[in-house]
Write a protein that holds these residues in place. Structure first.
Motif, PDB file in Angstrom:
ATOM      1  N   GLU A  42      33.331  46.696  48.729  1.00 53.88           N
ATOM      2  CA  GLU A  42      33.881  45.933  49.847  1.00 53.88           C
ATOM      3  C   GLU A  42      35.309  45.498  49.512  1.00 53.88           C
ATOM      4  O   GLU A  42      35.549  44.872  48.479  1.00 53.88           O
ATOM      5  CB  GLU A  42      33.014  44.715  50.147  1.00 53.88           C
ATOM      6  CG  GLU A  42      33.459  43.971  51.392  1.00 53.88           C
ATOM      7  CD  GLU A  42      32.524  42.828  51.764  1.00 53.88           C
ATOM      8  OE1 GLU A  42      32.766  42.172  52.780  1.00 53.88           O
ATOM      9  OE2 GLU A  42      31.548  42.598  51.007  1.00 53.88           O
ATOM     10  N   PRO A  43      36.281  45.847  50.364  1.00 51.13           N
ATOM     11  CA  PRO A  43      37.688  45.632  50.011  1.00 51.13           C
ATOM     12  C   PRO A  43      38.153  44.186  50.195  1.00 51.13           C
ATOM     13  O   PRO A  43      39.124  43.922  50.908  1.00 51.13           O
ATOM     14  CB  PRO A  43      38.425  46.589  50.946  1.00 51.13           C
ATOM     15  CG  PRO A  43      37.557  46.668  52.157  1.00 51.13           C
ATOM     16  CD  PRO A  43      36.141  46.577  51.643  1.00 51.13           C
ATOM     17  N   THR A  44      37.478  43.255  49.538  1.00 51.41           N
ATOM     18  CA  THR A  44      37.924  41.865  49.568  1.00 51.41           C
ATOM     19  C   THR A  44      39.105  41.697  48.625  1.00 51.41           C
ATOM     20  O   THR A  44      39.344  42.536  47.743  1.00 51.41           O
ATOM     21  CB  THR A  44      36.791  40.925  49.130  1.00 51.41           C
ATOM     22  OG1 THR A  44      36.451  41.221  47.757  1.00 51.41           O
ATOM     23  CG2 THR A  44      35.556  41.107  50.000  1.00 51.41           C
ATOM     24  N   VAL A  45      39.849  40.623  48.785  1.00 53.63           N
ATOM     25  CA  VAL A  45      41.002  40.368  47.910  1.00 53.63           C
ATOM     26  C   VAL A  45      40.561  40.295  46.456  1.00 53.63           C
ATOM     27  O   VAL A  45      41.196  40.864  45.552  1.00 53.63           O
ATOM     28  CB  VAL A  45      41.713  39.064  48.329  1.00 53.63           C
ATOM     29  CG1 VAL A  45      42.813  38.715  47.327  1.00 53.63           C
ATOM     30  CG2 VAL A  45      42.304  39.203  49.733  1.00 53.63           C
ATOM     31  N   GLU A  46      39.447  39.617  46.208  1.00 52.13           N
ATOM     32  CA  GLU A  46      38.948  39.477  44.839  1.00 52.13           C
ATOM     33  C   GLU A  46      38.580  40.829  44.240  1.00 52.13           C
ATOM     34  O   GLU A  46      38.947  41.134  43.100  1.00 52.13           O
ATOM     35  CB  GLU A  46      37.723  38.564  44.818  1.00 52.13           C
ATOM     36  CG  GLU A  46      37.155  38.347  43.410  1.00 52.13           C
ATOM     37  CD  GLU A  46      35.922  37.464  43.422  1.00 52.13           C
ATOM     38  OE1 GLU A  46      35.397  37.172  42.334  1.00 52.13           O
ATOM     39  OE2 GLU A  46      35.467  37.069  44.518  1.00 52.13           O
ATOM     40  N   ASN A  47      37.883  41.649  45.005  1.00 53.70           N
ATOM     41  CA  ASN A  47      37.470  42.957  44.498  1.00 53.70           C
ATOM     42  C   ASN A  47      38.657  43.856  44.227  1.00 53.70           C
ATOM     43  O   ASN A  47      38.697  44.583  43.225  1.00 53.70           O
ATOM     44  CB  ASN A  47      36.516  43.631  45.489  1.00 53.70           C
ATOM     45  CG  ASN A  47      35.144  42.998  45.503  1.00 53.70           C
ATOM     46  OD1 ASN A  47      34.787  42.248  44.592  1.00 53.70           O
ATOM     47  ND2 ASN A  47      34.366  43.295  46.537  1.00 53.70           N
ATOM     48  N   ILE A  48      39.643  43.814  45.109  1.00 55.65           N
ATOM     49  CA  ILE A  48      40.839  44.644  44.934  1.00 55.65           C
ATOM     50  C   ILE A  48      41.604  44.219  43.689  1.00 55.65           C
ATOM     51  O   ILE A  48      42.041  45.052  42.882  1.00 55.65           O
ATOM     52  CB  ILE A  48      41.743  44.563  46.178  1.00 55.65           C
ATOM     53  CG1 ILE A  48      41.050  45.215  47.382  1.00 55.65           C
ATOM     54  CG2 ILE A  48      43.094  45.227  45.924  1.00 55.65           C
ATOM     55  CD1 ILE A  48      41.733  44.959  48.694  1.00 55.65           C
ATOM     56  N   ASN A  49      41.756  42.909  43.496  1.00 55.86           N
ATOM     57  CA  ASN A  49      42.488  42.404  42.334  1.00 55.86           C
ATOM     58  C   ASN A  49      41.761  42.669  41.019  1.00 55.86           C
ATOM     59  O   ASN A  49      42.385  42.747  39.958  1.00 55.86           O
ATOM     60  CB  ASN A  49      42.743  40.905  42.487  1.00 55.86           C
ATOM     61  CG  ASN A  49      43.724  40.592  43.601  1.00 55.86           C
ATOM     62  OD1 ASN A  49      44.522  41.450  43.986  1.00 55.86           O
ATOM     63  ND2 ASN A  49      43.679  39.388  44.124  1.00 55.86           N
ATOM     64  N   ASN A  50      40.440  42.807  41.084  1.00 58.52           N
ATOM     65  CA  ASN A  50      39.657  43.014  39.866  1.00 58.52           C
ATOM     66  C   ASN A  50      39.676  44.447  39.367  1.00 58.52           C
ATOM     67  O   ASN A  50      39.269  44.711  38.238  1.00 58.52           O
ATOM     68  CB  ASN A  50      38.196  42.591  40.095  1.00 58.52           C
ATOM     69  CG  ASN A  50      38.025  41.092  40.064  1.00 58.52           C
ATOM     70  OD1 ASN A  50      38.891  40.370  39.584  1.00 58.52           O
ATOM     71  ND2 ASN A  50      36.907  40.605  40.593  1.00 58.52           N
TER      72      ASN A  50
END
Length: 217
Positions: A42-50
């Motif tokens: 899921e392309p959430t901000v947290e997932n993308i940054n991780n």
């Protein structure tokens, strides 16, 4: 130096994959993967940054069923069908209480894109530099698209392959995430032999299902 997409994908060359991800964007790739069925993408901000550019090299965990379902989108000409485990329920008098019916699914990618990727992944010549011309990725007399994957220190080994009527995914690894013996678990010696045996059984008695190019390719 320059390498064609066909040979980069077929031979699992890492640098072209990372450069392509950098050009397309992590968010866009995660969004497409999520829509194809990778529930952990899921392309959430947290997932993308991780994850960053390590996404294309296994930097984001996936579930075997999710990954196999995502490849099913390509097998199905770009249309996603949700996984189903129960097809029919009947009572003691054989009265049908529930029955699954096929749906039209959801188009995720264009048919032409799905065909080109499938054509590359079924091209034995395109992967021969890395896997040799007679690897266990071949199914005699059948046109089968297939991709392998291995994470750092041989902790995970994957093989997923498909025809228009069957998709098979295999994962090999230790449940406690410890690394495997590299002598018995590589891109071609871990999951692939298991995958080949299952795929041979799944396609037994079926005609060769060649993937037809749509008119816009």
């Amino acid at each position: 130096g320059p390498v064609e997409v066909r040979y980069a994908l077929g031979n699992s060359y890492n640098i072209p994959a990372v450069k392509t991800l950098a050009l397309v964007g992590v968010k866009n790739v995660m969004d497409l993967g999520y829509r194809m069925g990778l529930s952990t993408w899921e392309p959430t901000v947290e997932n993308i940054n991780n994850v960053g550019l390590s996404l294309t090299l296994g930097g984001r965990e996936v579930r075997l069923l999710d990954l196999t379902s995502a490849f099913g989108v390509l097998a199905n000409g770009g249309v996603k069908q949700d996984p189903v485990s129960i097809l029919k329920v009947s009572d003691a008098r054989d009265k049908t209480l529930y029955e699954y019916h096929d749906s039209d699914g959801t188009r995720i990618v264009e048919e032409g894109i799905a065909f080109i990727i499938s054509n590359i992944l079924s091209d034995n010549g395109a992967r021969s530099a890395a896997f040799g011309p007679s690897s266990v990725l071949n199914i005699s007399g059948k046109t089968v698209a297939v991709k392998t994957g291995t994470t750092d220190e041989k902790k995970d080994n994957w093989t997923v392959g498909y025809t228009p009527s069957a998709v098979v995914g295999v994962w090999v690894g230790n449940n406690d995430a410890t690394k495997m013996n590299p002598a018995i678990a590589s891109g071609i010696t871990g999951a692939s032999p298991i995958w080949q045996k299952i795929m041979i059984a799944a396609l037994k008695g079926k005609d060769d299902e060649k993937m037809e190019a749509p008119g816009n390719v």
